[in-house]
Enzyme design. Structure first.
Site, PDB file in Angstrom:
ATOM      1  N   PRO A  85      47.767  16.018 -44.236  1.00  0.00           N
ATOM      2  CA  PRO A  85      47.612  17.303 -45.246  1.00  0.00           C
ATOM      3  C   PRO A  85      47.315  18.436 -44.769  1.00  0.00           C
ATOM      4  O   PRO A  85      46.017  18.268 -45.292  1.00  0.00           O
ATOM      5  CB  PRO A  85      47.857  16.871 -47.132  1.00  0.00           C
ATOM      6  CG  PRO A  85      48.488  15.172 -46.129  1.00  0.00           C
ATOM      7  CD  PRO A  85      47.984  14.716 -45.645  1.00  0.00           C
ATOM      8  N   CYS A  86      47.599  19.969 -44.541  1.00  0.00           N
ATOM      9  CA  CYS A  86      46.969  20.838 -44.261  1.00  0.00           C
ATOM     10  C   CYS A  86      46.671  21.470 -44.820  1.00  0.00           C
ATOM     11  O   CYS A  86      46.381  22.952 -45.230  1.00  0.00           O
ATOM     12  CB  CYS A  86      48.169  21.015 -42.460  1.00  0.00           C
ATOM     13  SG  CYS A  86      49.485  21.649 -42.865  1.00  0.00           S
ATOM     14  N   ASN A  87      47.489  21.863 -46.756  1.00  0.00           N
ATOM     15  CA  ASN A  87      47.998  22.218 -47.609  1.00  0.00           C
ATOM     16  C   ASN A  87      46.446  23.234 -47.216  1.00  0.00           C
ATOM     17  O   ASN A  87      46.602  24.359 -48.038  1.00  0.00           O
ATOM     18  CB  ASN A  87      48.142  22.552 -48.672  1.00  0.00           C
ATOM     19  CG  ASN A  87      49.611  21.318 -48.626  1.00  0.00           C
ATOM     20  OD1 ASN A  87      49.499  20.087 -47.632  1.00  0.00           O
ATOM     21  ND2 ASN A  87      50.050  21.596 -48.966  1.00  0.00           N
ATOM     22  N   ASP A  88      44.919  22.982 -47.608  1.00  0.00           N
ATOM     23  CA  ASP A  88      43.906  23.096 -47.454  1.00  0.00           C
ATOM     24  C   ASP A  88      43.248  23.161 -47.091  1.00  0.00           C
ATOM     25  O   ASP A  88      41.743  24.258 -47.235  1.00  0.00           O
ATOM     26  CB  ASP A  88      43.110  21.777 -48.775  1.00  0.00           C
ATOM     27  CG  ASP A  88      43.797  21.831 -49.991  1.00  0.00           C
ATOM     28  OD1 ASP A  88      44.236  22.512 -50.883  1.00  0.00           O
ATOM     29  OD2 ASP A  88      43.988  20.520 -51.084  1.00  0.00           O
ATOM     30  N   PHE A  89      43.559  23.370 -45.807  1.00  0.00           N
ATOM     31  CA  PHE A  89      42.976  23.785 -44.569  1.00  0.00           C
ATOM     32  C   PHE A  89      43.942  24.854 -43.810  1.00  0.00           C
ATOM     33  O   PHE A  89      43.344  25.957 -42.803  1.00  0.00           O
ATOM     34  CB  PHE A  89      42.711  22.307 -43.485  1.00  0.00           C
ATOM     35  CG  PHE A  89      42.214  21.331 -43.413  1.00  0.00           C
ATOM     36  CD1 PHE A  89      40.990  21.754 -44.667  1.00  0.00           C
ATOM     37  CD2 PHE A  89      43.067  20.821 -43.627  1.00  0.00           C
ATOM     38  CE1 PHE A  89      40.029  20.411 -44.605  1.00  0.00           C
ATOM     39  CE2 PHE A  89      41.920  19.445 -44.716  1.00  0.00           C
ATOM     40  CZ  PHE A  89      40.618  19.596 -44.476  1.00  0.00           C
TER      41      PHE A  89
END
Length: 368
Positions: A85-89
């Site tokens: 998951p890329c949400n925090d990047f």
């Protein structure tokens, strides 16, 4: 030779479709990839994945939070793919990196690598990963992959350079198990100026051939009259902040003005990045017709074939399409992986990052 593939965070199956269609003939053998197991927490994505990738093995798609999954009992694999998951990047948002809810989920892929020791793996994330936590997150992830026993080739890919009709930049980390003594080389771009092929455009994707009226996931959006008038005032390639929009139609927004709000496509260039979420004005807009794109049109920009059926509500389908890896881009990368394993030469370029140098700098910093 068939590589048994495991996959975490499988989404709707963009990478899996690319893997399913990847083939390399060499040394009197066929090199290919076969689905073995996968996991995702989104029911709609799991329904889509099962329908298109493994309809005869629904039990192989494990639904639920990866943190509750017994990773050690999924089954032996030779290849592993995970778009953690890329949400925090992401470059859009708060960019919490490791401090966010999703940042630490990359570690479950590390556990898979350590336990199953597949011959090769591919990890995918947004370009913002390189700067998360002042670059420390990216370095930490590479360090742990290296310690798990893999020789790494990370690179920032723009999928438009490989024939995807969309400007979409993503970091891919390809790793081969060190005892195999193989090193992946970044395939040379094939599309764009001074390359074998011109860029594929939004028009190419959506209009050639035209989408059939009864195509899957192709419901036309419904707009209020004011939105239609607003869109009519925006030329192709422009957005909500275009100077020529009449005063009575302009948006009353203070502060940051995102360039993709009500941004209309330019038909003769690759589209801008297809996204999976966002409120009004973020649905991508046709260059000629005053409307948002249908989910099938977005799927075309992502190179999903029209027979690929997405399960779920319109919003869930939009989310799946936007979060996926373009299948055609995935196929090209996986075929380069298969060629590497088979010892087949192909045109390549230097990767963006020198991993050995980065890891040496990390070790040196511990002694400063």
């Amino acid at each position: 030779m068939i590589f048994r593939k495991g996959e975490l965070f499988n989404g709707p199956g963009g990478f899996a479709w690319g893997a399913k269609n990847a083939r390399v003939e060499a040394n009197g053998m066929t090199y290919a990839v076969e689905h073995t197991w996968s996991n995702d927490y989104c029911d709609s994505a799991c329904d889509t994945y099962t329908h298109n990738i493994c309809p005869d093995k629904p039990e192989s798609v494990h639904r639920g939070d990866v943190r509750l999954l017994n990773l050690e009992e999924l089954g032996e694999i030779d290849a592993f793919i995970y778009g953690f998951p890329c949400n925090d990047f992401s470059i859009v948002g708060e960019k919490k990196g490791f401090d966010g809810t999703y940042g630490p989920l990359y570690s479950y892929g590390i556990r898979v690598l350590k336990h199953y020791q597949p011959k090769w793996f591919i990890a995918e994330n947004v370009g913002g990963l390189q700067s998360a936590n002042e670059g420390k997150a990216f370095l930490q992830i590479l360090s742990e992959m290296n310690e798990a026993g893999y020789k790494l080739t990370p690179h920032l890919y723009n999928f438009a350079d490989y024939g995807v009709p969309q400007t979409r930049q993503r970091i891919l980390i390809i790793g081969f198990r060190k005892d195999l003594n193989m090193e992946f080389r970044v395939p040379a771009p094939t599309h764009g100026p001074n390359r074998p092929h011109p860029y594929k455009t939004a028009y190419d994707a959506i209009m050639e051939p035209p989408i059939l009226e009864n195509a899957y996931n192709n419901d036309m959006p419904k707009h209020k009259p004011k939105v239609i008038e607003f869109l009519k005032a925006i030329p192709a390639g422009q957005n909500a902040w275009y100077d020529g929009i009449p005063e009575d139609l302009r948006l009353n927004v203070k502060g940051a003005k995102m360039s993709q709000i009500y941004r209309r496509l330019e038909k003769n260039t690759p589209s801008y990045t297809v996204t999976g979420s966002g409120g009004g004005g973020t649905h991508m807009y046709h260059w000629e017709e005053p409307r948002a794109l249908t989910n099938r049109e977005r799927a075309r920009l992502q190179t999903f074939p029209d027979e690929f059926y997405f399960h779920g509500t319109k919003e869930k389908v939009r989310q799946q399409v936007g979060m996926a890896v373009p299948p055609e881009g995935a196929r090209i990368i996986i075929e380069a992986v298969l060629k590497t394993y088979a010892g087949v030469e192909y045109d390549s370029i230097k990767p963006k990052w020198d991993v050995e140098q980065m890891l040496e700098q990390k070790i040196d910093s511990l002694f400063l």
